[in-house]
Scaffold this active site. Structure first.
Site, short mmCIF file in Angstrom:
data_model
loop_
_atom_site.label_atom_id
_atom_site.label_comp_id
_atom_site.label_asym_id
_atom_site.label_seq_id
_atom_site.Cartn_x
_atom_site.Cartn_y
_atom_site.Cartn_z
N ASP A 1 48.35 19.75 12.66
CA ASP A 1 47.42 18.66 12.77
C ASP A 1 47.07 18.52 11.34
O ASP A 1 47.91 18.20 10.65
CB ASP A 1 46.14 19.49 13.59
CG ASP A 1 45.55 18.13 13.97
OD1 ASP A 1 45.23 17.09 13.67
OD2 ASP A 1 44.89 18.46 15.21
N GLU B 1 37.24 16.92 13.08
CA GLU B 1 38.36 16.35 12.25
C GLU B 1 37.82 16.12 10.62
O GLU B 1 36.54 15.93 10.58
CB GLU B 1 39.23 15.23 12.84
CG GLU B 1 40.34 15.71 13.56
CD GLU B 1 41.54 15.89 12.84
OE1 GLU B 1 41.35 15.96 11.51
OE2 GLU B 1 42.61 16.22 13.39
N ASN C 1 43.40 7.03 12.87
CA ASN C 1 43.47 8.64 13.23
C ASN C 1 43.48 8.93 11.63
O ASN C 1 42.88 8.32 10.88
CB ASN C 1 44.76 9.15 13.71
CG ASN C 1 44.57 10.58 14.41
OD1 ASN C 1 43.50 10.98 15.04
ND2 ASN C 1 45.57 11.42 14.31
N ASN D 1 49.39 12.62 11.86
CA ASN D 1 48.36 13.51 11.19
C ASN D 1 48.55 13.67 9.84
O ASN D 1 49.72 14.00 9.46
CB ASN D 1 48.13 14.73 12.03
CG ASN D 1 47.03 14.44 13.09
OD1 ASN D 1 45.71 13.94 12.72
ND2 ASN D 1 47.21 14.81 14.38
N ASP E 1 45.50 6.88 24.32
CA ASP E 1 46.14 7.82 25.27
C ASP E 1 47.49 8.49 25.03
O ASP E 1 48.14 9.12 25.69
CB ASP E 1 46.38 7.05 26.91
CG ASP E 1 45.15 6.61 27.17
OD1 ASP E 1 44.03 7.28 27.12
OD2 ASP E 1 45.24 5.67 27.90
N GLU E 2 47.82 8.59 23.66
CA GLU E 2 48.86 9.07 22.93
C GLU E 2 50.20 8.70 23.62
O GLU E 2 51.12 9.33 23.68
CB GLU E 2 48.79 10.66 23.03
CG GLU E 2 47.40 11.20 22.31
CD GLU E 2 47.32 12.61 22.31
OE1 GLU E 2 48.40 13.45 22.36
OE2 GLU E 2 46.34 13.13 21.91
N ARG F 1 43.41 3.43 18.19
CA ARG F 1 42.35 3.73 17.30
C ARG F 1 42.94 4.11 15.90
O ARG F 1 44.21 4.64 15.85
CB ARG F 1 41.58 4.85 17.93
CG ARG F 1 42.03 6.21 17.98
CD ARG F 1 41.16 7.19 18.47
NE ARG F 1 41.47 8.48 18.64
CZ ARG F 1 41.83 9.36 18.00
NH1 ARG F 1 41.84 9.15 16.59
NH2 ARG F 1 42.09 10.68 18.16
#
Length: 293
Positions: A202, A23, A109, A155, A127-128, A107
């Site tokens: 994304d 990423e 991103n 994103n 865990d989305e 977290r």
């Protein structure tokens, strides 16, 4: 989403890095190098344009985003617990800020610096979990503001060349939003919605013409959209999970693309590698966080 555009090339593999979750592609025009991260592998990577000269760093937590600063000897890196300055030579991490109420099950991103030098980034549940993510902005040391939400997996973001429009995706929803910036309140609208057979939006970047380039997670491609949301072109990537893209190279016409799904072992297949393709479009230098030196 608009009708499919004709493919305009296939990206070539330049580093078979085997990243579990590559990423954060970020080109530093001062040094002619590409930065990127492996989130699940807890690693930071740097390479030259050819992919032949490389360096990697192990990190104590999962990295989620990167930013250049005005200081050439340090970058900002978003780890699980917050934002840190990082000195690549000494490997020293210095805590900078964390979102209010940020928990151990969340977290950081994807993130990007806007033309005004402010760092925008997302947070998400590891865990989305739906609606536990948000978009934040760092304006200066410890000047951190929650800007928008809820999201599940934010994103992007990416910015129009003049800084007046920002794009940000909520990937599981398959939606990219655009925001009109300036004048106080941000106005959000749906910019593009991906069809089920096109994967999920994304990471993304913009070019000098103001078009948006978006990585397709689960779609093996990168698409280019004009400012009205019409798809103009598609680049095929020989990996299913395409995660981020950025312009770089000596003429800023090389699109670098990160992918996921590798074993974590360099050279073990093409998933998780870094790819590159000449586009004919020109990118812009990455923004630099300018209020932190």
């Amino acid at each position: 989403m608009t009708a499919a555009a004709a493919a305009c090339g296939t990206a070539r593999l330049v580093w078979a890095a085997g990243a579990c979750l590559g990423e954060g592609a970020l080109w530093d025009d001062r040094t002619g190098e590409l930065w990127w991260i492996d989130i699940q592998g807890c690693r930071l990577h740097r390479m030259d344009e050819t992919g032949h000269t490389r360096r990697s760093w192990d990190l104590p937590q999962e990295p989620g985003c990167l930013a250049l600063t005005d200081h050439p000897a340090r970058i900002i890196i978003g780890l699980r617990t917050g934002l840190f300055f990082f000195d690549p030579e000494t490997e020293h991490l210095e805590f900078l800020a964390a979102p209010e109420g940020h928990s151990a099950r969340h977290r950081l991103n994807d993130g990007k610096v806007d033309p005004a030098g402010r760092f925008w980034f997302g947070t998400m549940h590891v865990d989305e979990h739906p609606s536990e993510g948000a978009l934040h902005r760092l304006d200066g040391p410890r000047q951190l503001t929650r800007i928008d939400g809820p999201y599940t997996v934010p994103n992007g973001p990416a910015f129009a060349p003049d800084g007046r429009v920002m794009y940000c995706a909520d990937s599981p929803a398959r939606i990219i939003y655009s925001f009109e910036l300036g004048g106080g309140a941000m106005r959000r609208r749906e910019f593009v919605r991906f069809a089920e057979d096109e994967g999920y939006p994304d990471g993304m970047t913009t070019d000098a013409a103001g078009c948006l380039w978006v990585a397709h997670w689960g779609g093996g491609s990168v698409s280019r959209f004009d400012p009205d949301g019409r798809r103009l072109a598609r680049i095929e990537v020989p990996a299913e999970n395409v995660t981020s893209c950025t312009f770089g190279g000596a003429d800023m016409q090389m699109l670098f693309i990160t992918t996921a799904g590798g074993s974590g072992i360099p050279g073990d297949g093409t998933a998780g590698g870094v790819y590159a393709v000449r586009t004919g479009a020109s990118g812009l230098p990455a923004g630099r966080a300018s209020r932190f030196s």
